[in-house]
Design a protein around this motif. Sequence first.
Motif, short mmCIF file in Angstrom:
data_model
loop_
_atom_site.label_atom_id
_atom_site.label_comp_id
_atom_site.label_asym_id
_atom_site.label_seq_id
_atom_site.Cartn_x
_atom_site.Cartn_y
_atom_site.Cartn_z
N ASP A 78 1.23 -1.43 0.18
CA ASP A 78 0.20 0.13 -0.28
C ASP A 78 0.82 1.06 -0.35
N ARG A 79 2.09 0.89 0.00
CA ARG A 79 3.07 2.33 0.09
C ARG A 79 4.18 2.53 -1.52
N TRP A 80 3.29 1.24 -2.25
CA TRP A 80 3.26 1.65 -3.54
C TRP A 80 2.35 2.23 -4.58
N ARG A 81 3.85 3.35 -5.27
CA ARG A 81 2.94 4.31 -6.18
C ARG A 81 1.66 3.63 -6.96
N GLU A 82 0.31 3.96 -6.87
CA GLU A 82 -0.62 3.54 -7.34
C GLU A 82 -1.46 2.33 -7.71
N TRP A 83 -0.59 1.69 -5.84
CA TRP A 83 -0.76 0.29 -5.91
C TRP A 83 -2.85 0.35 -5.55
N GLN A 84 -3.20 0.90 -5.50
CA GLN A 84 -4.96 1.01 -5.66
C GLN A 84 -5.37 0.15 -7.47
N CYS A 85 -4.41 0.91 -8.27
CA CYS A 85 -4.87 0.03 -9.94
C CYS A 85 -4.02 -0.77 -10.69
N ILE A 86 -3.27 -1.81 -9.18
CA ILE A 86 -2.71 -2.58 -10.02
C ILE A 86 -3.22 -4.19 -10.32
N PRO A 87 -3.93 -3.92 -8.92
CA PRO A 87 -5.33 -5.78 -9.14
C PRO A 87 -5.92 -5.45 -10.92
N ASP A 88 -6.32 -4.49 -10.73
CA ASP A 88 -7.04 -4.70 -11.45
C ASP A 88 -6.05 -4.23 -13.33
N LEU A 89 -4.53 -4.66 -13.02
CA LEU A 89 -4.10 -5.35 -13.84
C LEU A 89 -3.64 -5.66 -14.12
N ALA A 90 -3.22 -6.89 -13.24
CA ALA A 90 -2.41 -8.13 -13.08
C ALA A 90 -3.10 -8.77 -11.67
N HIS A 91 -2.91 -10.48 -11.77
CA HIS A 91 -2.80 -10.83 -10.86
C HIS A 91 -1.61 -11.16 -10.22
N ILE A 92 -2.06 -10.96 -8.94
CA ILE A 92 -0.62 -11.32 -7.91
C ILE A 92 -0.05 -12.77 -7.20
N VAL A 93 0.75 -12.97 -7.67
CA VAL A 93 1.21 -14.24 -6.53
C VAL A 93 2.57 -13.72 -5.82
N VAL A 94 1.72 -14.04 -4.42
CA VAL A 94 3.26 -13.77 -3.43
C VAL A 94 3.49 -14.90 -2.46
N VAL A 95 4.45 -14.70 -3.08
CA VAL A 95 6.04 -16.24 -2.98
C VAL A 95 5.96 -15.80 -0.97
N ARG A 96 5.80 -16.84 -0.12
CA ARG A 96 6.01 -16.80 1.03
C ARG A 96 7.87 -16.35 1.27
N ARG A 97 7.99 -15.58 1.79
CA ARG A 97 9.62 -15.59 2.60
C ARG A 97 9.45 -15.75 4.26
N PRO A 98 10.87 -16.16 4.36
CA PRO A 98 10.98 -16.98 5.76
C PRO A 98 10.91 -15.14 6.41
N GLY A 99 10.06 -15.07 7.74
CA GLY A 99 10.02 -13.38 8.34
C GLY A 99 8.80 -13.42 8.93
N PRO A 100 8.19 -12.22 9.87
CA PRO A 100 7.21 -12.10 10.34
C PRO A 100 5.41 -12.02 9.03
N PRO A 101 4.78 -12.54 9.04
CA PRO A 101 3.25 -12.90 8.48
C PRO A 101 3.46 -11.26 8.36
N LEU A 102 2.20 -11.02 6.98
CA LEU A 102 1.41 -9.80 7.53
C LEU A 102 0.85 -9.59 8.63
N ALA A 103 0.50 -8.65 8.69
CA ALA A 103 -0.30 -7.79 9.43
C ALA A 103 -1.37 -8.77 9.68
N PRO A 104 -2.24 -8.99 11.00
CA PRO A 104 -3.56 -9.22 10.16
C PRO A 104 -4.73 -7.51 9.96
N ASP A 105 -4.14 -6.75 10.12
CA ASP A 105 -4.89 -5.53 10.42
C ASP A 105 -4.59 -4.30 9.49
N SER A 106 -3.48 -5.11 8.37
CA SER A 106 -2.99 -3.87 7.39
C SER A 106 -3.20 -4.30 6.51
N VAL A 107 -3.63 -2.92 5.54
CA VAL A 107 -4.09 -3.37 3.96
C VAL A 107 -3.65 -4.03 3.06
#
Length: 216
Positions: free
Chosen positions: A112-141
């Motif tokens: 949500d800090r990327w430029r024009e992030w709101q339009c990205i899901p309308d342009l492409a699917h997103i594959v999120v590759v899980r990496r070591p580290g903390p999970p996404l904060a549950p209440d985050s965008v």
Amino acid sequence: MHVIYGGTFDPVHHGHLRLALELCDRLAVDRVSLVPCHIPPHRGDTGATSGQRLRLLELAIAGEPQLCLDDRELRRAGASYTADTLRQLRSELGADAPLVMVVGTDAFAGFDRWREWQCIPDLAHIVVVRRPGPPLAPDSVPARLLAKRRVEAGSALSDRPAGYILELAPPLLDISATAIRERIAGGRSPRYLMPDPVWFEIRRLGLYGACPARNF
């Protein structure tokens, strides 16, 4: 389905390459396009120029038909923004072709800090590759976006041109470009962390503090 895997690749290593091949298998596609960025907007200067990083990628994937290079961001002036790249690809592929971008959980956590992030899901699917580290904060965008758009199988990405988010947890090689740069600068060999032609070219060019007389 067109799949792009972007990054600085500073330098490219076996972790990048193995993940790209895993994506071919998991998404059932013939090819993944590696998209090196020109000027990364979310980090400092790269250790090698864009042209040098492109050359290292060319050496890394030579002879591998499932991987190809897309240098569009290097040919575009200024910082490399994902939304611009996706818009350009969408104009080339047409409105109906499935387009997929790949990102790690660490980068997606700040989506949500990327430029024009709101339009990205309308342009492409997103594959999120899980990496070591903390999970996404549950209440985050990003977490809410994932919950809203999640699909469970890669096959679903073929059903529409954009809009879904798929999480994948492929086996990852614990190799870091940062650690490789530090290793080279410290006079230690990174051989077998990257393809030999890449390491030999780094030495030839003296990149990342490499000395041709050392670390062979």
